[in-house]
Enzyme design. Structure first.
Site, PDB file in Angstrom:
ATOM      1  CG  HIS A  98      -2.006   0.996   1.131  1.00 36.27           C
ATOM      2  ND1 HIS A  98      -1.792   2.336   1.380  1.00 36.27           N
ATOM      3  CD2 HIS A  98      -3.304   0.872   0.781  1.00 36.27           C
ATOM      4  CE1 HIS A  98      -2.924   2.988   1.195  1.00 36.27           C
ATOM      5  NE2 HIS A  98      -3.858   2.122   0.822  1.00 36.27           N
ATOM      6  CD  GLU A 168      -5.385   1.968  -2.832  1.00 37.57           C
ATOM      7  OE1 GLU A 168      -6.540   1.759  -2.453  1.00 37.57           O
ATOM      8  OE2 GLU A 168      -4.485   2.348  -2.067  1.00 37.57           O
TER       9      GLU A 168
END
Ligand code: 13P
Length: 259
Positions: A98, A168
């Site tokens: 992430h 993302e």
């Protein structure tokens, strides 16, 4: 997991601040969750709450995920959580790479080791990639290629089938749907980009099957467009995932056949 279904993953990040609140959110999700024909739901609460939430739900309709793990199975690593520990709690999926973890110092080499560790443990991985900003010369594409190349090199086709790639972009994280600059066309471009990358290395079947999720400012207001016009295989939802009515609304919007 059924690759033909939309995968909706809730990343709770470092929220909420008490177990009591986490249970409240989780119970509301369980109460409101439907039997979805075209969507699979996963929640990734903070690791500190996993065991207690798992005790509230032992079924398989909702996938338990974790937000991070170490790349070793055990050892003298104070504060870390090893993949077998997560697997022993019933965790079936781990988010790897992430951007918020990369910002804390995880580089591509660490992400690659974590991905390997998760797959070796028999779990699925949500591999996050994303650029900080877009440039008109397309340098962001080289950056994303590097992230993919580093993480996926050496995986077998079976291992790859347990990896979802989550696009993302950093420039689209943490906003409301109305403020977000992301458009379905950005998502569609990246879905094609990832499939092309996989096609070149694993062939057409793997390319068609690989799941490409989108994450960043997903709310009920933009979820349907990002999925259907953006052609994402699913969504990685941050702030809206701890608001049960919003997460359930996104799940309901995703419960239609993938294109
Ligand atoms: P937001 O949905 O809050 O933008 O967070 C996105 C994200 O980082 C999910 O992993």
């Amino acid at each position: 997991m059924n690759a033909a279904k939309h995968l909706i993953v809730g990343n709770w990040k470092m929220h909420p601040s008490s177990l009591a609140e986490a249970k409240k959110i989780f119970r509301a999700l369980l109460r409101g969750m439907g039997t979805y024909r075209h969507a699979t739901l996963a929640v990734c609460p903070p690791a500190a709450y996993l065991a207690a939430l798992r005790a509230l739900y032992r079924g398989r309709r909702l996938i338990f995920g974790a937000q991070n793990c170490h790349f070793l199975r055990e050892g003298a690593y104070t504060g870390e959580i090893a993949p077998p520990m997560l697997a022993s709690l019933g965790v079936r999926m781990v988010i790897v790479g992430h951007s918020e973890r990369r910002a804390m110092g995880e580089d591509n080499a660490v992400v690659r080791k974590k991905l390997r560790a998760v797959l070796d443990e028999g779990m699925e991985a949500v591999l996050c990639i994303g650029e900080a900003h877009r440039d008109s010369a397309g340098a962001y594409l080289a950056f994303l290629t590097e992230q993919l190349q580093s993480a996926l090199t050496g995986l077998t086709a079976e291992e790859l089938s347990r990896v979802c790639v989550a696009y993302e972009p950093l420039w689209a994280i943490g906003k409301s749907a109305a403020e977000s600059a992301v458009r379905p066309a950005h998502v569609h471009e990246m879905v094609i980009f990832v499939r092309k990358f996989v096609h070149q290395r694993y062939g057409g079947e793997a390319a068609a099957r690989v799941r490409v999720l989108y994450g960043g400012s997903v709310e009920p207001a933009n979820a349907a467009a990002l999925l259907l016009e953006g052609r994402a295989s699913g969504l990685l939802v941050g702030h809206a995932s701890i608001v049960p009515k919003d997460f359930l609304a996104i799940a309901a919007l995703a419960d239609r056949p993938a294109l």
